[in-house]
Design a protein around this motif. Sequence first.
Motif, PDB file in Angstrom:
ATOM      1  N   THR A   1       0.843  -1.188   0.000  1.00  0.00           N
ATOM      2  CA  THR A   1       0.000   0.000   0.000  1.00  0.00           C
ATOM      3  C   THR A   1       0.875   1.233   0.000  1.00  0.00           C
ATOM      4  O   THR A   1       2.076   1.160   0.272  1.00  0.00           O
ATOM      5  CB  THR A   1      -0.919   0.013   1.238  1.00  0.00           C
ATOM      6  OG1 THR A   1      -1.769   1.165   1.175  1.00  0.00           O
ATOM      7  CG2 THR A   1      -0.106   0.072   2.522  1.00  0.00           C
ATOM      8  N   ARG A   2       0.320   2.350  -0.318  1.00  0.00           N
ATOM      9  CA  ARG A   2       1.045   3.609  -0.245  1.00  0.00           C
ATOM     10  C   ARG A   2       1.122   4.083   1.201  1.00  0.00           C
ATOM     11  O   ARG A   2       0.303   3.712   2.033  1.00  0.00           O
ATOM     12  CB  ARG A   2       0.340   4.679  -1.103  1.00  0.00           C
ATOM     13  CG  ARG A   2       0.494   4.456  -2.593  1.00  0.00           C
ATOM     14  CD  ARG A   2      -0.411   5.386  -3.362  1.00  0.00           C
ATOM     15  NE  ARG A   2      -0.165   6.788  -3.067  1.00  0.00           N
ATOM     16  CZ  ARG A   2       0.744   7.544  -3.694  1.00  0.00           C
ATOM     17  NH1 ARG A   2       1.496   7.014  -4.630  1.00  0.00           N
ATOM     18  NH2 ARG A   2       0.901   8.815  -3.387  1.00  0.00           N
ATOM     19  N   TRP A   3       2.119   4.925   1.455  1.00  0.00           N
ATOM     20  CA  TRP A   3       2.235   5.472   2.802  1.00  0.00           C
ATOM     21  C   TRP A   3       1.050   6.386   3.093  1.00  0.00           C
ATOM     22  O   TRP A   3       0.589   7.149   2.237  1.00  0.00           O
ATOM     23  CB  TRP A   3       3.529   6.274   2.928  1.00  0.00           C
ATOM     24  CG  TRP A   3       3.681   6.908   4.277  1.00  0.00           C
ATOM     25  CD1 TRP A   3       4.239   6.361   5.380  1.00  0.00           C
ATOM     26  CD2 TRP A   3       3.246   8.223   4.672  1.00  0.00           C
ATOM     27  NE1 TRP A   3       4.179   7.221   6.440  1.00  0.00           N
ATOM     28  CE2 TRP A   3       3.570   8.377   6.035  1.00  0.00           C
ATOM     29  CE3 TRP A   3       2.603   9.259   4.011  1.00  0.00           C
ATOM     30  CZ2 TRP A   3       3.290   9.536   6.730  1.00  0.00           C
ATOM     31  CZ3 TRP A   3       2.312  10.416   4.704  1.00  0.00           C
ATOM     32  CH2 TRP A   3       2.656  10.556   6.056  1.00  0.00           C
ATOM     33  N   VAL A   4       0.546   6.278   4.318  1.00  0.00           N
ATOM     34  CA  VAL A   4      -0.501   7.182   4.798  1.00  0.00           C
ATOM     35  C   VAL A   4      -0.087   7.672   6.178  1.00  0.00           C
ATOM     36  O   VAL A   4       0.695   7.015   6.874  1.00  0.00           O
ATOM     37  CB  VAL A   4      -1.875   6.482   4.865  1.00  0.00           C
ATOM     38  CG1 VAL A   4      -2.378   6.114   3.484  1.00  0.00           C
ATOM     39  CG2 VAL A   4      -1.803   5.236   5.747  1.00  0.00           C
ATOM     40  N   PRO A   5      -0.553   8.836   6.591  1.00  0.00           N
ATOM     41  CA  PRO A   5      -0.145   9.375   7.903  1.00  0.00           C
ATOM     42  C   PRO A   5      -0.469   8.414   9.035  1.00  0.00           C
ATOM     43  O   PRO A   5      -1.466   7.683   9.000  1.00  0.00           O
ATOM     44  CB  PRO A   5      -0.948  10.673   8.007  1.00  0.00           C
ATOM     45  CG  PRO A   5      -1.250  11.059   6.594  1.00  0.00           C
ATOM     46  CD  PRO A   5      -1.428   9.761   5.859  1.00  0.00           C
TER      47      PRO A   5
ATOM     48  N   LEU B   1      20.147   9.656  -3.080  1.00  0.00           N
ATOM     49  CA  LEU B   1      18.838   9.472  -2.470  1.00  0.00           C
ATOM     50  C   LEU B   1      17.737  10.021  -3.368  1.00  0.00           C
ATOM     51  O   LEU B   1      16.657   9.438  -3.497  1.00  0.00           O
ATOM     52  CB  LEU B   1      18.808  10.160  -1.107  1.00  0.00           C
ATOM     53  CG  LEU B   1      17.623   9.853  -0.195  1.00  0.00           C
ATOM     54  CD1 LEU B   1      17.517   8.358   0.079  1.00  0.00           C
ATOM     55  CD2 LEU B   1      17.749  10.625   1.104  1.00  0.00           C
ATOM     56  N   ASP B   2      18.005  11.137  -4.027  1.00  0.00           N
ATOM     57  CA  ASP B   2      17.011  11.715  -4.933  1.00  0.00           C
ATOM     58  C   ASP B   2      16.764  10.802  -6.126  1.00  0.00           C
ATOM     59  O   ASP B   2      15.615  10.638  -6.557  1.00  0.00           O
ATOM     60  CB  ASP B   2      17.478  13.086  -5.405  1.00  0.00           C
ATOM     61  CG  ASP B   2      16.438  13.770  -6.276  1.00  0.00           C
ATOM     62  OD1 ASP B   2      15.338  14.079  -5.772  1.00  0.00           O
ATOM     63  OD2 ASP B   2      16.718  13.991  -7.481  1.00  0.00           O
ATOM     64  N   ALA B   3      17.843  10.196  -6.658  1.00  0.00           N
ATOM     65  CA  ALA B   3      17.671   9.263  -7.779  1.00  0.00           C
ATOM     66  C   ALA B   3      16.842   8.062  -7.353  1.00  0.00           C
ATOM     67  O   ALA B   3      16.004   7.559  -8.116  1.00  0.00           O
ATOM     68  CB  ALA B   3      19.032   8.821  -8.295  1.00  0.00           C
ATOM     69  N   ALA B   4      17.058   7.584  -6.132  1.00  0.00           N
ATOM     70  CA  ALA B   4      16.269   6.459  -5.624  1.00  0.00           C
ATOM     71  C   ALA B   4      14.800   6.843  -5.494  1.00  0.00           C
ATOM     72  O   ALA B   4      13.906   6.050  -5.812  1.00  0.00           O
ATOM     73  CB  ALA B   4      16.826   6.006  -4.277  1.00  0.00           C
ATOM     74  N   LEU B   5      14.544   8.064  -5.023  1.00  0.00           N
ATOM     75  CA  LEU B   5      13.166   8.548  -4.909  1.00  0.00           C
ATOM     76  C   LEU B   5      12.489   8.581  -6.272  1.00  0.00           C
ATOM     77  O   LEU B   5      11.355   8.098  -6.436  1.00  0.00           O
ATOM     78  CB  LEU B   5      13.165   9.935  -4.277  1.00  0.00           C
ATOM     79  CG  LEU B   5      11.846  10.711  -4.300  1.00  0.00           C
ATOM     80  CD1 LEU B   5      10.793  10.016  -3.456  1.00  0.00           C
ATOM     81  CD2 LEU B   5      12.058  12.135  -3.809  1.00  0.00           C
TER      82      LEU B   5
ATOM     83  N   ARG C   1       5.304  12.848   1.468  1.00  0.00           N
ATOM     84  CA  ARG C   1       4.464  13.648   0.582  1.00  0.00           C
ATOM     85  C   ARG C   1       4.207  12.926  -0.740  1.00  0.00           C
ATOM     86  O   ARG C   1       3.157  13.099  -1.371  1.00  0.00           O
ATOM     87  CB  ARG C   1       5.133  14.997   0.318  1.00  0.00           C
ATOM     88  CG  ARG C   1       4.201  16.004  -0.370  1.00  0.00           C
ATOM     89  CD  ARG C   1       4.934  17.279  -0.756  1.00  0.00           C
ATOM     90  NE  ARG C   1       5.769  17.763   0.318  1.00  0.00           N
ATOM     91  CZ  ARG C   1       7.094  17.904   0.220  1.00  0.00           C
ATOM     92  NH1 ARG C   1       7.710  17.558  -0.898  1.00  0.00           N
ATOM     93  NH2 ARG C   1       7.800  18.368   1.224  1.00  0.00           N
ATOM     94  N   GLN C   2       5.163  12.105  -1.172  1.00  0.00           N
ATOM     95  CA  GLN C   2       5.010  11.349  -2.413  1.00  0.00           C
ATOM     96  C   GLN C   2       4.330  10.002  -2.196  1.00  0.00           C
ATOM     97  O   GLN C   2       4.180   9.221  -3.140  1.00  0.00           O
ATOM     98  CB  GLN C   2       6.397  11.109  -3.044  1.00  0.00           C
ATOM     99  CG  GLN C   2       7.172  12.360  -3.392  1.00  0.00           C
ATOM    100  CD  GLN C   2       6.597  13.071  -4.596  1.00  0.00           C
ATOM    101  OE1 GLN C   2       5.703  12.566  -5.276  1.00  0.00           O
ATOM    102  NE2 GLN C   2       7.098  14.269  -4.866  1.00  0.00           N
TER     103      GLN C   2
END
Length: 772
Positions: A291-295, A575-579, A610-611
């Motif tokens: 699942t996607r991350w949720v708060p 880290l940005d490339a991994a994101l 946020r993503q």
Amino acid sequence: MAAGSEPEPAGEAANGEPPPPPAAKQQRTFRLEVITASEVTRLAVCGNFQALSWDLGAAYDLKYTEASGNQEGSTVWRSDELTATKLPLRFKFVGNGHRSSPNTRPLIWDSVSRVYDAIPESGLIRCDFEPTPDNSDTGWVTGAGVGAYQLRVGQPPGSTQPLVALEAHLGHTQEEVDVVLVEAKPNDPAVPDGKVLARVGDPSCPTCCTYLLNSQSIESLAFRVDVLSRRDGSLLARCFVEPQTLQALEGTIRAALVTPDLRHAGAFHATFLVVSHLPHPANNLGNLQRTRWVPGGNTLDIGHRGSGASKVQGHNVRENTLLSFQKAALNHSEFIEFDVHVTADGECVVFHDFLVPLRLGTEVVRLPISALTADQLKSPDFTQWMLSPNEDATNKDALDEEKQRRRHALRRNLSSAEDMFRSIFKPQFQGAAACQPPLPPPPGSSSSSESGSTGGGAAASDPGVAAARWFLTDRIATLREAFRRTPKWLGFNIELKYPTTIEVAAMRAVWWSRNHFVDAVLKVVLEEGAGRKVIFSTFDPDCAALLSLKQPRFPVFFLTCGGTKLFQDPRMNSLDAALQFALASQLQGVVAEASSVLGRLHETVETFHRQGLFLYTWGDANNDYGHYMAQREAGIDAIIMDDVEKLAKARKKQASLFATKPLRSPASAQDIERLASGLPSLALDRLSSGLGSMHMVAISPIGSPDNPDLATLASGSLSPHAAAALASLASGSLAPHAATLAPGAAGATATVSLVPLLTVVGDAAGLDGLSK
């Protein structure tokens, strides 16, 4: 029902009336009416009703209703009368996109089941299907959906060269042309000229894009390359790529470009990966975990390679073994992380490195796991001669000296498995300490009872054996054994170890193709992983994509060093490339080296969340309590650490695993025999000294409980009491997994339970007597 009360008769209720039929037998008819977005041209449903299952091939097609369709930008789909044979009713909608899609119609499905505890009185269930990234998922390569194969074409990793190199006589620079890939064998009447391959990635970066095509056969994946002028749209050059080139499922494409008048125009150069579908009964839409991350949610504690990497100070249990996994469970880890390889005979085994180091006499030989069979890796002789981690490191002497100096800390309070093991079986398993006189304890420490080995024994005569046995060395386990011999509640973070091209060349070894490698692991997890939480991770970008595309169930995370190391593949270098890669490949998150995150901790966590991505961390920095707590406070989703015991104590975790989460992994005869070999008498008969009673939860290295031929151990290598107890256990005269040793005259008893780990309960004087 109160404790001790009698159960009600099976045939009638408490009031004497016949019991109502169970919910599973109550049949109710119902109809579905679904409102969905206008671009959906096919809608089906999978669920637990009628003869349907979660198999996508058995999905029930809903009917588009013309009379009420296309109203206010939506369409209405209805079903005929359906039968619910059990409640609650669970189902998911599955939709295909519009035929004008440049790619084969993408598959979209509910990421969470729709559950109905009761059927409305009207018999009509109304709902909607408006897929968003938060409530749906896409990207499952399956023959019942988008196609049994997906072709992915792109730049070679790390290459700065464009896909096409043009001859000067064409009069165009690279910036003045477009490269379009088109299906060469069209099979869709709606697109007679062939589908244009979809392009994912950054459109402004031609070298960052990947072209996609789905099909039901490899033959249909043939494509052509059109080089078009941006000035007037004219065709400058073209080439074709035949299916035979794609049969290997991954590799490099080199093809000559020619102009429309058949002049040489340049070359097309790319890498390709074909994702083959995984036909398996358990590979269905039911019981999704990803699942996607949720708060919200707590930070998970994940044991690194079980209870910790062997190289870390203070660990006496070899990493990536079942004993290490069980120790992590006792120290309250919610998950464990471990590494998986595929052997020469296709078995999945748990090990970290690509090469297994063996000491043969004075020589060290390193063998690739892909060249060894599972039986070879599991043999006792193989285990005996495996080098301990870092045994052959350049700073081995310094490591051994430091281990010696810290032995007083390693012993702790005689409550852990390795301490009890060393107390009973010394000096054979004292490790490197048996080869040299013990160093004096640090100032302020207690006396010699804590200093450790007295030296001597079989190990002392061979420094290689002694050093290798510094750790408790279970043999290499298979992935199936990891599922079967560890508690079901313990979550698995399974890292797939796949070498880079440079590593393969350096090892001079042959590895399984990525498709076969991933399929072998997924089949074991699908067959053994029922009821267990499982996530996948890998440093290899292509393996990550395959894991995500071959199944719709388990979460997939991309591992990255975050720029602390450099690789040829740019996706692995920051880290940005991994994101960006995780987003483009629809992964569930990233596992980053902790030092790449700590510098801008809160900002990084916020960016990932946020993503909709989870963020886990790993690395030596996670063993620092300050860094650990800072990450928890910042909302990191999971922390992979080595010393789960220390951090559990620091956080005062109070959960009792024995009370609610039983462990099971009996030792095999082979394991116990190996441990007892070379000893004149098993030290268990000394337990009567100074003790009224004592209970010991005994050793369980790996082994098959299906063949516990413990009677073979009733020999001269065991004490009479231990031999008699094990013989009784083998004959079935005692309760399962338990034996009572009666020392006789002293009147004391000791109970040995063959369950996973060593734990001791007794008075301090008696425990102290064991080490004398």
